[in-house]
Design a protein around this motif. Structure first.
Motif, PDB file in Angstrom:
ATOM      1  N   ILE A 224      12.845   0.421 -34.151  1.00 48.10           N
ATOM      2  CA  ILE A 224      12.971  -0.922 -33.994  1.00 48.10           C
ATOM      3  C   ILE A 224      13.566  -1.428 -35.196  1.00 48.10           C
ATOM      4  O   ILE A 224      11.927  -0.992 -36.206  1.00 48.10           O
ATOM      5  CB  ILE A 224      11.280  -1.169 -34.046  1.00 48.10           C
ATOM      6  CG1 ILE A 224      10.526  -0.708 -32.878  1.00 48.10           C
ATOM      7  CG2 ILE A 224      11.316  -2.886 -33.198  1.00 48.10           C
ATOM      8  CD1 ILE A 224      11.110  -0.336 -31.320  1.00 48.10           C
ATOM      9  N   GLY A 225      14.052  -2.473 -35.003  1.00 45.33           N
ATOM     10  CA  GLY A 225      14.577  -3.103 -36.586  1.00 45.33           C
ATOM     11  C   GLY A 225      16.000  -2.692 -37.063  1.00 45.33           C
ATOM     12  O   GLY A 225      15.787  -1.303 -37.271  1.00 45.33           O
ATOM     13  N   LEU A 226      16.684  -2.902 -37.149  1.00 42.72           N
ATOM     14  CA  LEU A 226      18.455  -2.823 -37.138  1.00 42.72           C
ATOM     15  C   LEU A 226      19.097  -2.913 -38.016  1.00 42.72           C
ATOM     16  O   LEU A 226      20.319  -3.277 -38.087  1.00 42.72           O
ATOM     17  CB  LEU A 226      19.018  -2.567 -35.907  1.00 42.72           C
ATOM     18  CG  LEU A 226      18.365  -2.037 -34.657  1.00 42.72           C
ATOM     19  CD1 LEU A 226      19.103  -2.207 -33.116  1.00 42.72           C
ATOM     20  CD2 LEU A 226      17.650  -0.893 -34.781  1.00 42.72           C
TER      21      LEU A 226
ATOM     22  N   ILE B 233      18.506   0.685 -42.691  1.00 47.03           N
ATOM     23  CA  ILE B 233      17.670   1.520 -42.683  1.00 47.03           C
ATOM     24  C   ILE B 233      17.848   2.205 -41.145  1.00 47.03           C
ATOM     25  O   ILE B 233      17.786   3.154 -40.734  1.00 47.03           O
ATOM     26  CB  ILE B 233      16.279   1.657 -43.756  1.00 47.03           C
ATOM     27  CG1 ILE B 233      16.591   2.037 -44.766  1.00 47.03           C
ATOM     28  CG2 ILE B 233      15.414   3.035 -42.414  1.00 47.03           C
ATOM     29  CD1 ILE B 233      17.184   3.622 -45.282  1.00 47.03           C
TER      30      ILE B 233
ATOM     31  N   ILE C  93      11.184  -1.428 -40.732  1.00 42.02           N
ATOM     32  CA  ILE C  93      11.404  -3.228 -41.349  1.00 42.02           C
ATOM     33  C   ILE C  93      10.179  -3.450 -42.965  1.00 42.02           C
ATOM     34  O   ILE C  93       9.695  -2.079 -43.066  1.00 42.02           O
ATOM     35  CB  ILE C  93      10.976  -4.451 -40.069  1.00 42.02           C
ATOM     36  CG1 ILE C  93       9.633  -3.422 -39.408  1.00 42.02           C
ATOM     37  CG2 ILE C  93      11.113  -4.229 -38.427  1.00 42.02           C
ATOM     38  CD1 ILE C  93       8.236  -4.578 -38.018  1.00 42.02           C
ATOM     39  N   TYR C  94      10.562  -4.494 -43.307  1.00 45.93           N
ATOM     40  CA  TYR C  94       9.451  -4.022 -44.358  1.00 45.93           C
ATOM     41  C   TYR C  94       7.669  -4.104 -44.368  1.00 45.93           C
ATOM     42  O   TYR C  94       7.649  -4.546 -43.231  1.00 45.93           O
ATOM     43  CB  TYR C  94       9.876  -5.775 -45.317  1.00 45.93           C
ATOM     44  CG  TYR C  94      10.938  -5.569 -45.867  1.00 45.93           C
ATOM     45  CD1 TYR C  94      11.178  -4.993 -47.001  1.00 45.93           C
ATOM     46  CD2 TYR C  94      12.417  -5.750 -45.269  1.00 45.93           C
ATOM     47  CE1 TYR C  94      12.688  -4.502 -47.769  1.00 45.93           C
ATOM     48  CE2 TYR C  94      13.321  -5.971 -45.980  1.00 45.93           C
ATOM     49  CZ  TYR C  94      13.716  -5.262 -46.837  1.00 45.93           C
ATOM     50  OH  TYR C  94      14.861  -5.181 -47.578  1.00 45.93           O
TER      51      TYR C  94
ATOM     52  N   LYS D 227       6.031  -6.703 -42.160  1.00 46.30           N
ATOM     53  CA  LYS D 227       6.086  -7.076 -41.359  1.00 46.30           C
ATOM     54  C   LYS D 227       5.633  -5.848 -39.981  1.00 46.30           C
ATOM     55  O   LYS D 227       5.571  -5.900 -39.288  1.00 46.30           O
ATOM     56  CB  LYS D 227       7.859  -7.467 -41.113  1.00 46.30           C
ATOM     57  CG  LYS D 227       8.013  -8.091 -42.226  1.00 46.30           C
ATOM     58  CD  LYS D 227       7.873  -9.793 -41.107  1.00 46.30           C
ATOM     59  CE  LYS D 227       8.603 -10.803 -41.970  1.00 46.30           C
ATOM     60  NZ  LYS D 227       7.843 -11.889 -42.708  1.00 46.30           N
TER      61      LYS D 227
ATOM     62  N   VAL E  61       8.503   3.983 -42.893  1.00 46.21           N
ATOM     63  CA  VAL E  61       9.913   4.420 -43.875  1.00 46.21           C
ATOM     64  C   VAL E  61       9.994   2.886 -44.965  1.00 46.21           C
ATOM     65  O   VAL E  61      11.052   3.392 -45.520  1.00 46.21           O
ATOM     66  CB  VAL E  61      11.072   3.848 -43.234  1.00 46.21           C
ATOM     67  CG1 VAL E  61      11.204   4.601 -41.980  1.00 46.21           C
ATOM     68  CG2 VAL E  61      10.968   2.275 -42.941  1.00 46.21           C
TER      69      VAL E  61
ATOM     70  N   GLY F 162      12.465   7.199 -45.999  1.00 51.36           N
ATOM     71  CA  GLY F 162      12.816   6.427 -46.637  1.00 51.36           C
ATOM     72  C   GLY F 162      12.312   7.121 -48.247  1.00 51.36           C
ATOM     73  O   GLY F 162      13.104   5.647 -49.207  1.00 51.36           O
TER      74      GLY F 162
ATOM     75  N   GLY G  84      18.575   5.830 -50.635  1.00 48.24           N
ATOM     76  CA  GLY G  84      18.543   4.655 -50.987  1.00 48.24           C
ATOM     77  C   GLY G  84      19.275   4.490 -48.856  1.00 48.24           C
ATOM     78  O   GLY G  84      19.979   5.617 -48.518  1.00 48.24           O
TER      79      GLY G  84
HETATM   80  N1  LIG Z   1      18.086  -0.521 -47.496  1.00 48.97           N
HETATM   81  C1  LIG Z   1      17.721   0.686 -48.151  1.00 48.97           C
HETATM   82  O1  LIG Z   1      18.245   1.437 -49.049  1.00 48.97           O
HETATM   83  C2  LIG Z   1      16.127   1.484 -47.807  1.00 48.97           C
HETATM   84  C3  LIG Z   1      15.871   2.513 -47.849  1.00 48.97           C
HETATM   85  C4  LIG Z   1      14.913   3.396 -47.378  1.00 48.97           C
HETATM   86  C5  LIG Z   1      12.932   2.342 -46.957  1.00 48.97           C
HETATM   87  N2  LIG Z   1      13.568   0.884 -46.738  1.00 48.97           N
HETATM   88  C6  LIG Z   1      12.613   0.255 -45.886  1.00 48.97           C
HETATM   89  O2  LIG Z   1      12.935   0.481 -45.226  1.00 48.97           O
HETATM   90  C7  LIG Z   1      12.452  -0.862 -44.120  1.00 48.97           C
HETATM   91  C8  LIG Z   1      13.724  -1.868 -43.839  1.00 48.97           C
HETATM   92  O3  LIG Z   1      14.567  -2.099 -45.105  1.00 48.97           O
HETATM   93  P1  LIG Z   1      16.263  -1.956 -44.581  1.00 48.97           P
HETATM   94  O4  LIG Z   1      17.012  -2.444 -46.386  1.00 48.97           O
HETATM   95  O5  LIG Z   1      16.880  -1.716 -43.621  1.00 48.97           O
HETATM   96  O6  LIG Z   1      16.492  -4.042 -44.423  1.00 48.97           O
HETATM   97  P2  LIG Z   1      16.897  -5.217 -43.897  1.00 48.97           P
HETATM   98  O7  LIG Z   1      17.976  -5.103 -43.992  1.00 48.97           O
HETATM   99  O8  LIG Z   1      15.932  -6.601 -44.071  1.00 48.97           O
HETATM  100  O9  LIG Z   1      16.425  -4.582 -42.264  1.00 48.97           O
HETATM  101  C9  LIG Z   1      15.467  -5.239 -42.571  1.00 48.97           C
HETATM  102  C10 LIG Z   1      15.178  -5.131 -40.000  1.00 48.97           C
HETATM  103  O10 LIG Z   1      13.733  -6.084 -39.982  1.00 48.97           O
HETATM  104  C11 LIG Z   1      14.503  -7.111 -38.538  1.00 48.97           C
HETATM  105  N3  LIG Z   1      12.581  -7.147 -38.726  1.00 48.97           N
HETATM  106  C12 LIG Z   1      11.976  -8.051 -39.505  1.00 48.97           C
HETATM  107  N4  LIG Z   1      10.743  -8.210 -38.753  1.00 48.97           N
HETATM  108  C13 LIG Z   1      10.661  -7.793 -37.813  1.00 48.97           C
HETATM  109  C14 LIG Z   1       9.659  -7.273 -36.687  1.00 48.97           C
HETATM  110  N5  LIG Z   1       8.556  -8.287 -36.960  1.00 48.97           N
HETATM  111  N6  LIG Z   1      10.005  -7.009 -35.613  1.00 48.97           N
HETATM  112  C15 LIG Z   1      11.105  -6.418 -36.078  1.00 48.97           C
HETATM  113  N7  LIG Z   1      12.013  -6.291 -36.567  1.00 48.97           N
HETATM  114  C16 LIG Z   1      12.056  -7.107 -37.734  1.00 48.97           C
HETATM  115  C17 LIG Z   1      14.511  -7.800 -39.390  1.00 48.97           C
HETATM  116  O11 LIG Z   1      14.965  -7.920 -38.231  1.00 48.97           O
HETATM  117  P3  LIG Z   1      16.107  -9.752 -37.589  1.00 48.97           P
HETATM  118  O12 LIG Z   1      17.518  -9.570 -37.557  1.00 48.97           O
HETATM  119  O13 LIG Z   1      15.105  -9.445 -36.455  1.00 48.97           O
HETATM  120  O14 LIG Z   1      15.421 -10.434 -38.809  1.00 48.97           O
HETATM  121  C18 LIG Z   1      15.638  -6.497 -39.965  1.00 48.97           C
HETATM  122  O15 LIG Z   1      16.766  -6.471 -39.546  1.00 48.97           O
HETATM  123  C19 LIG Z   1      12.068  -1.703 -45.745  1.00 48.97           C
HETATM  124  O16 LIG Z   1      10.595  -1.256 -45.157  1.00 48.97           O
HETATM  125  C20 LIG Z   1      12.707  -0.718 -47.222  1.00 48.97           C
HETATM  126  O17 LIG Z   1      11.079  -0.493 -47.559  1.00 48.97           O
HETATM  127  C21 LIG Z   1      15.099   0.704 -47.110  1.00 48.97           C
END
Ligand SMILES: NC(=O)c1ccc[n+]([C@@H]2O[C@H](COP(=O)([O-])OP(=O)(O)OC[C@H]3O[C@@H](n4cnc5c(N)ncnc54)[C@H](OP(=O)(O)O)[C@@H]3O)[C@@H](O)[C@H]2O)c1
Length: 222
Positions: A13-15, A18, A73-74, A77, A97, A138, A141
């Motif tokens: 859920i959340g695309l 990650i 998701i964060y 959230k 994650v 998680g 990266g």
């Molecule tokens: N990026 C990394 O390298 C990395 C590495 C390890 C862990 N993480 C963890 O992974 C998680 C996501 O990070 P990310 O980098 O993938 O962030 P991202 O690219 O900003 O994606 C987050 C997604 O969450 C969705 N979202 C936000 N609130 C939501 C809700 N209430 N219900 C359903 N979907 C929701 C958003 O969708 P909308 O399009 O609907 O806004 C968005 O697609 C975070 O917790 C982060 O700490 C990230």
């Protein structure tokens, strides 16, 4: 390892970065996924891109159908998500994650919870009582999660933390299907080690993706 892998229904859920990376890796490893986002068209577009193994659903349906739910998701959230879908999440394995961090205003990141807390531990207290939480997927990266999957000749490790033996079997299969070597570091109270700044996180003391031998050596020295 058990043999339930391809039957375990996983909903991502959340695309964003990650969520998409996890979906890409699982389907590459031949494991079906349900993908869901607040905007159904986003999920549909990803499932079209990934092919037959990816099924786009509305969030509520995705959770109901799944055995394992991965809210990609964060951290803040996810807290809201756990409340909003508390009924649908009953009995599920929930994969955390998240890294509880935010920009520090100087080009880096800072922790948004107390220094000695972990997202995994905090969220473990917010899930439905008959659900189980696993901290996983998680520790690298998103870039490394994609580029290091299915490494040859030796798979890279994805560390995970979990309190439940049943969940361990499931998550190990999913990590293996994603092209990584699973490594259980202990209960959810160990989550801090595999979150950003932790000793076993790419953006902590680990510094890079590691193989199983490198991980064992690192753990032995810790
Ligand atoms: N990026 C990394 O390298 C990395 C590495 C390890 C862990 N993480 C963890 O992974 C998680 C996501 O990070 P990310 O980098 O993938 O962030 P991202 O690219 O900003 O994606 C987050 C997604 O969450 C969705 N979202 C936000 N609130 C939501 C809700 N209430 N219900 C359903 N979907 C929701 C958003 O969708 P909308 O399009 O609907 O806004 C968005 O697609 C975070 O917790 C982060 O700490 C990230």
């Amino acid at each position: 390892m058990n043999t339930i892998s391809k039957n375990t229904k996983v909903a991502i859920i959340g695309l964003g970065n990650i969520g998409e990376a996890i979906a890409v890796n699982l389907t590459k490893g031949n494991h079906p996924v349900i993908v869901a986002a607040r905007d159904f068209e986003k999920a549909k577009s990803l499932s079209d891109k990934l092919g037959n193994l990816a099924d786009a659903k509305e969030i509520t349906d995705a959770i109901k159908e799944a055995d394992v739910v991965i809210p990609a998701i964060y951290f803040d959230k996810i807290k809201e998500f756990l409340q909003l879908y508390s009924n649908e999440l009953q009995g599920k394995v929930i994969v955390d994650v998240s890294n509880p961090i935010a920009p520090d205003g100087n080009g880096g990141f800072k922790k948004i919870i107390n220094e000695n807390d972990s997202a995994g531990k905090i969220l473990s207290e917010l899930i439905p009582s008959n659900s189980r939480i696993v901290k996983a997927f998680g520790t690298l990266g998103a870039g490394s999660l994609l580029s290091e999957a299915f490494s040859e000749p030796n798979r890279k490790v994805l560390f995970y933390a979990s309190d439940s033996t049943n969940s361990n079997n499931i998550i190990e299969e999913l990590i293996a299907s994603s092209g990584f070597e699973p490594f259980h570091i202990g209960g959810v109270d160990q989550s801090i080690r595999i979150e950003v700044f932790g000793d076993l996180h790419e953006f902590g003391n680990l510094g890079k993706p590691v193989t199983l031998d490198e991980a064992k050596s690192k753990i032995a020295k810790s």
